[in-house]
Design a protein around this motif. Sequence first.
Motif, PDB file in Angstrom:
ATOM      1  N   VAL A   1     -22.861  -1.443 -31.906  1.00 45.18           N
ATOM      2  CA  VAL A   1     -22.296  -1.609 -30.564  1.00 45.18           C
ATOM      3  C   VAL A   1     -22.781  -0.440 -29.710  1.00 45.18           C
ATOM      4  O   VAL A   1     -22.595   0.723 -30.072  1.00 45.18           O
ATOM      5  N   PRO A   2     -23.448  -0.686 -28.593  1.00 40.46           N
ATOM      6  CA  PRO A   2     -23.958   0.425 -27.773  1.00 40.46           C
ATOM      7  C   PRO A   2     -22.827   1.227 -27.137  1.00 40.46           C
ATOM      8  O   PRO A   2     -21.872   0.661 -26.614  1.00 40.46           O
ATOM      9  N   LEU A   3     -22.929   2.552 -27.225  1.00 41.19           N
ATOM     10  CA  LEU A   3     -21.966   3.449 -26.577  1.00 41.19           C
ATOM     11  C   LEU A   3     -22.675   4.233 -25.476  1.00 41.19           C
ATOM     12  O   LEU A   3     -23.732   4.825 -25.716  1.00 41.19           O
ATOM     13  N   LYS A   4     -22.109   4.240 -24.303  1.00 39.82           N
ATOM     14  CA  LYS A   4     -22.720   4.993 -23.205  1.00 39.82           C
ATOM     15  C   LYS A   4     -22.416   6.477 -23.366  1.00 39.82           C
ATOM     16  O   LYS A   4     -21.313   6.850 -23.769  1.00 39.82           O
ATOM     17  N   PRO A   5     -23.386   7.343 -23.058  1.00 43.52           N
ATOM     18  CA  PRO A   5     -23.141   8.796 -23.124  1.00 43.52           C
ATOM     19  C   PRO A   5     -21.978   9.182 -22.218  1.00 43.52           C
ATOM     20  O   PRO A   5     -21.768   8.593 -21.146  1.00 43.52           O
ATOM     21  N   GLY A   6     -21.205  10.187 -22.654  1.00 43.72           N
ATOM     22  CA  GLY A   6     -20.057  10.624 -21.868  1.00 43.72           C
ATOM     23  C   GLY A   6     -20.483  11.354 -20.606  1.00 43.72           C
ATOM     24  O   GLY A   6     -21.220  12.330 -20.672  1.00 43.72           O
ATOM     25  N   LEU A   7     -20.027  10.823 -19.477  1.00 45.62           N
ATOM     26  CA  LEU A   7     -20.360  11.464 -18.197  1.00 45.62           C
ATOM     27  C   LEU A   7     -19.260  12.431 -17.770  1.00 45.62           C
ATOM     28  O   LEU A   7     -19.431  13.175 -16.816  1.00 45.62           O
ATOM     29  N   GLY A   8     -18.139  12.420 -18.488  1.00 48.30           N
ATOM     30  CA  GLY A   8     -16.962  13.271 -18.339  1.00 48.30           C
ATOM     31  C   GLY A   8     -16.752  13.941 -16.990  1.00 48.30           C
ATOM     32  O   GLY A   8     -17.672  14.304 -16.312  1.00 48.30           O
ATOM     33  N   GLY A   9     -15.537  14.170 -16.641  1.00 48.58           N
ATOM     34  CA  GLY A   9     -15.216  14.872 -15.398  1.00 48.58           C
ATOM     35  C   GLY A   9     -15.326  16.376 -15.563  1.00 48.58           C
ATOM     36  O   GLY A   9     -15.530  16.900 -16.642  1.00 48.58           O
TER      37      GLY A   9
ATOM     38  N   SER B   1     -27.887   7.128 -33.002  1.00 47.29           N
ATOM     39  CA  SER B   1     -26.940   6.884 -31.916  1.00 47.29           C
ATOM     40  C   SER B   1     -26.102   8.133 -31.627  1.00 47.29           C
ATOM     41  O   SER B   1     -25.856   8.483 -30.464  1.00 47.29           O
ATOM     42  N   PHE B   2     -25.657   8.814 -32.713  1.00 43.62           N
ATOM     43  CA  PHE B   2     -24.847  10.027 -32.579  1.00 43.62           C
ATOM     44  C   PHE B   2     -25.627  11.119 -31.840  1.00 43.62           C
ATOM     45  O   PHE B   2     -25.124  11.758 -30.912  1.00 43.62           O
ATOM     46  N   ARG B   3     -26.877  11.327 -32.241  1.00 50.12           N
ATOM     47  CA  ARG B   3     -27.715  12.348 -31.613  1.00 50.12           C
ATOM     48  C   ARG B   3     -27.961  12.026 -30.142  1.00 50.12           C
ATOM     49  O   ARG B   3     -27.868  12.902 -29.266  1.00 50.12           O
ATOM     50  N   LYS B   4     -28.265  10.757 -29.875  1.00 50.43           N
ATOM     51  CA  LYS B   4     -28.518  10.355 -28.493  1.00 50.43           C
ATOM     52  C   LYS B   4     -27.266  10.547 -27.634  1.00 50.43           C
ATOM     53  O   LYS B   4     -27.334  11.015 -26.487  1.00 50.43           O
ATOM     54  N   TYR B   5     -26.120  10.215 -28.209  1.00 49.21           N
ATOM     55  CA  TYR B   5     -24.858  10.340 -27.474  1.00 49.21           C
ATOM     56  C   TYR B   5     -24.610  11.804 -27.076  1.00 49.21           C
ATOM     57  O   TYR B   5     -24.260  12.108 -25.929  1.00 49.21           O
ATOM     58  N   ILE B   6     -24.824  12.725 -28.032  1.00 49.42           N
ATOM     59  CA  ILE B   6     -24.578  14.147 -27.759  1.00 49.42           C
ATOM     60  C   ILE B   6     -25.603  14.703 -26.769  1.00 49.42           C
ATOM     61  O   ILE B   6     -25.256  15.408 -25.807  1.00 49.42           O
ATOM     62  N   MET B   7     -26.880  14.370 -26.987  1.00 47.11           N
ATOM     63  CA  MET B   7     -27.936  14.951 -26.165  1.00 47.11           C
ATOM     64  C   MET B   7     -27.901  14.434 -24.725  1.00 47.11           C
ATOM     65  O   MET B   7     -28.287  15.142 -23.793  1.00 47.11           O
ATOM     66  N   GLU B   8     -27.446  13.185 -24.524  1.00 48.97           N
ATOM     67  CA  GLU B   8     -27.468  12.602 -23.182  1.00 48.97           C
ATOM     68  C   GLU B   8     -26.127  12.726 -22.462  1.00 48.97           C
ATOM     69  O   GLU B   8     -26.021  12.379 -21.284  1.00 48.97           O
ATOM     70  N   SER B   9     -25.096  13.211 -23.160  1.00 48.80           N
ATOM     71  CA  SER B   9     -23.778  13.350 -22.529  1.00 48.80           C
ATOM     72  C   SER B   9     -23.724  14.650 -21.729  1.00 48.80           C
ATOM     73  O   SER B   9     -24.175  15.706 -22.190  1.00 48.80           O
ATOM     74  N   SER B  10     -23.141  14.557 -20.557  1.00 53.43           N
ATOM     75  CA  SER B  10     -22.963  15.773 -19.750  1.00 53.43           C
ATOM     76  C   SER B  10     -21.828  16.627 -20.304  1.00 53.43           C
ATOM     77  O   SER B  10     -21.760  17.831 -20.064  1.00 53.43           O
ATOM     78  N   SER B  11     -20.943  15.981 -21.061  1.00 55.53           N
ATOM     79  CA  SER B  11     -19.873  16.718 -21.724  1.00 55.53           C
ATOM     80  C   SER B  11     -19.433  15.944 -22.953  1.00 55.53           C
ATOM     81  O   SER B  11     -19.564  14.714 -23.009  1.00 55.53           O
ATOM     82  N   VAL B  12     -18.912  16.663 -23.939  1.00 56.69           N
ATOM     83  CA  VAL B  12     -18.357  16.036 -25.136  1.00 56.69           C
ATOM     84  C   VAL B  12     -16.931  16.538 -25.286  1.00 56.69           C
ATOM     85  O   VAL B  12     -16.484  17.431 -24.557  1.00 56.69           O
ATOM     86  N   SER B  13     -16.205  15.984 -26.250  1.00 59.62           N
ATOM     87  CA  SER B  13     -14.815  16.411 -26.445  1.00 59.62           C
ATOM     88  C   SER B  13     -14.765  17.902 -26.764  1.00 59.62           C
ATOM     89  O   SER B  13     -15.711  18.474 -27.317  1.00 59.62           O
ATOM     90  N   ALA B  14     -13.653  18.526 -26.443  1.00 55.71           N
ATOM     91  CA  ALA B  14     -13.522  19.977 -26.594  1.00 55.71           C
ATOM     92  C   ALA B  14     -13.712  20.418 -28.038  1.00 55.71           C
ATOM     93  O   ALA B  14     -14.385  21.422 -28.311  1.00 55.71           O
TER      94      ALA B  14
END
Length: 767
Positions: A27-35, A87-100
Amino acid sequence: AASSSSSASSGDGGASRAPDTSLFVPVPLKPGLGGAAEEDVGAELTRPLDKGEVLKNLNKFYKRKEIQRLGAENGLDARLFHQAFISFRKYIMESSSVSADLHIILNDICCGFVLLGHVDDLFPFFLRHAKQIFPMLDCMDDLRKISDLRLPPNWYPDARAIQRKIIFHAGPTNSGKTYHAIQRFLSAKSGIYCGPLKLLAHEIFQKSNDANVPCDLVTGEERVFASEDSRQAPHVACTIEMCSTNTPYEVAVIDEIQMIRDPARGWAWTRALLGLCAEEIHVCGEPAAIDLVTELMYTTGEEVEVRNYERLTPLTVLDYALESLDNLRAGDCIVCFSKNDIYSVSRQIEARGLECAVIYGSLPPGTKLEQAKKFNDPDDPCKILVATDAIGMGINLCIRRIIFNSIVKPTVNEKGEKEIDSISTSQALQIAGRAGRFGSSFKQGEVTTMHRDDLAQLKEILSEAVPPVQAAGLHPTPEQIEMFAYHLPDATLSNLIDIFVSLSQVDGMYFVCNIDDFKFLADMIQHIPLNLRSRYVFCTAPLNRKEPFVCTTLLKFARQFSRNEPLTFDWLCRHTKWPLAAPKNIKELVHLEAVHDVFDLYLWLSYRFMDMFPDAVLVRDIQKKLDDIIQIGVCNITKLIRASQSAAAPGTAEVVSEDFPLSRTQRDARVVSDRDGAEALSLAVEAAGLRRTKSLRSSRLGGRQEDLKSYGRGSLANRLLQEGLLTQEMLRQLESEWQDQHRNGRYGFGSKRDDQHSSKETRKKRK
């Protein structure tokens, strides 16, 4: 997802099977764009992440053997582990923020705080991500339970609540086995007849009402009530897929029980046998199914009484072949296994001043019956019948002699692959048994072949015992698929079916039926927004996927259905360009047959979605008119053939394109025209042997294109490959054998005895 096998393997009755993870679509997950708030928490507690250092440490994490072992323990095999990591690597590298918490762990690892962070600490975050993109990992045990098919009798509690009496009427064609079962059906207070064909259901419907036993007719396309006020009659004749497992009856008749082994439809016989709520179940069919039925009934605690029948009229296999159409006589039926052969033979017969009737599978039932009536009428000048194996059941015919034009037939195996095989003993007996029907003007039946060199093998086939039926078909139910969809809401219907079959467990008495047609339709309408139940119904629609016009129509039906726009009579007329004229050539006749199938499809859907397909009565009326138009075309079929061939390019041998080989006469003509060298002769001799080889698999043309180029567009080798009579492996062996002969000075022109010996040896190698 990667393509899957369409057959399920047998379970061992104990340990669960490893799933085919190639079917698990992430299932595709979009990178986190977080506030800003989320970003500030991680960065404020530590510092902004260095994505270069993060990438290095993620790659270290991936290569750790300990991590791979942990992944395997949590259901991630090498394939899933790799996909999840990407998918995990792509999610982290493309996210502007991840969980604390993940941000802090990554920062500690990147800063080299050994006491505070190690790459192994990423595993919980990785596993959480893996379960998000592969939700089946969290519910694998539930999915296995849903797809456990090892106890089908338990699916039918109403049938298990009564003690049923099972009577097996066993015998060959024309032995009276079905007659005796039907007599009991007619004498019962209530009953259901389940047959494989609409024609058979209609025949019993007619026979019952003629005997003053009110009987309804139920097929996939229609329901006809015996009473004018549409009250349900105590008796019903139906196609086997339409039988009710909830309604109680005194007597049930299941016809042609040997079809329980059918790769596509066997599930319907299994369902009827295990699920019908009747005090007496009368099963009719080949003796080869007795052992399996007895074994299945043992699991339900029910005994089987077997009544054996012998053929009522003698059947003789002649010692000579027909060899020429000049030797035809009244009452002859030539059996072909392709439309092109039907067209070719019928034209040759009428060129001799004889009139012939024509019956093949894609003709509407009404046209088949009219052609049968024409052939059976003693006052009609039509005394010859040209037909496919469609005459094997469902049509009463007065045939003196069955003549096999060929003994090889295109088939589809349990994996959905096309094969070109010699006809089986069961098929040969079913067809040959139509000669000399009891009660007809011919008191004895005869059977032979068109070609002399086929006769010996036909005798061999007919003399062999029919192999016992080994297993009964099963098919996932809508309820099972709905439960799968609950656990895997993002999966496509085609993918759900694939995963279901991959996880399913069956014991040795069962197999999962071929689902390629279902998956084809599921993929075709996947982009159309439908609820799961409606989508499932559309995918079970009975249509020939080789008919583009019918497939396109189903697509349009589904699209308009999804918009909640009723499919009206006017819309259907515009789509099919009704009214239609009588056909002027074979192509037009084939199109009319496709339009008839479209009307069938509309009626089938109207039975399930009455509000959305509201004009069933009007469509049935124009379908009857279309049947009459098609009958006109079939009665003038030789004129249509001549018109088609005169319009074709010079040298064109085929009237209509088929996926299967040309007729034998066409193949032989091509062999003669190409007999200009030792290689061609060697291949031709081998091809003659291949006609008698069992289990000749026709591999798909697509994978052979590059190989074909090296042999030239017009070579005999090329054509044999295209027609499925030769594979690349066979061709290489033939070349090797021909080179050996060349070195020995034979140049492929040995004595007849040598050629026969070589052909026999080659056939042994093939087997």
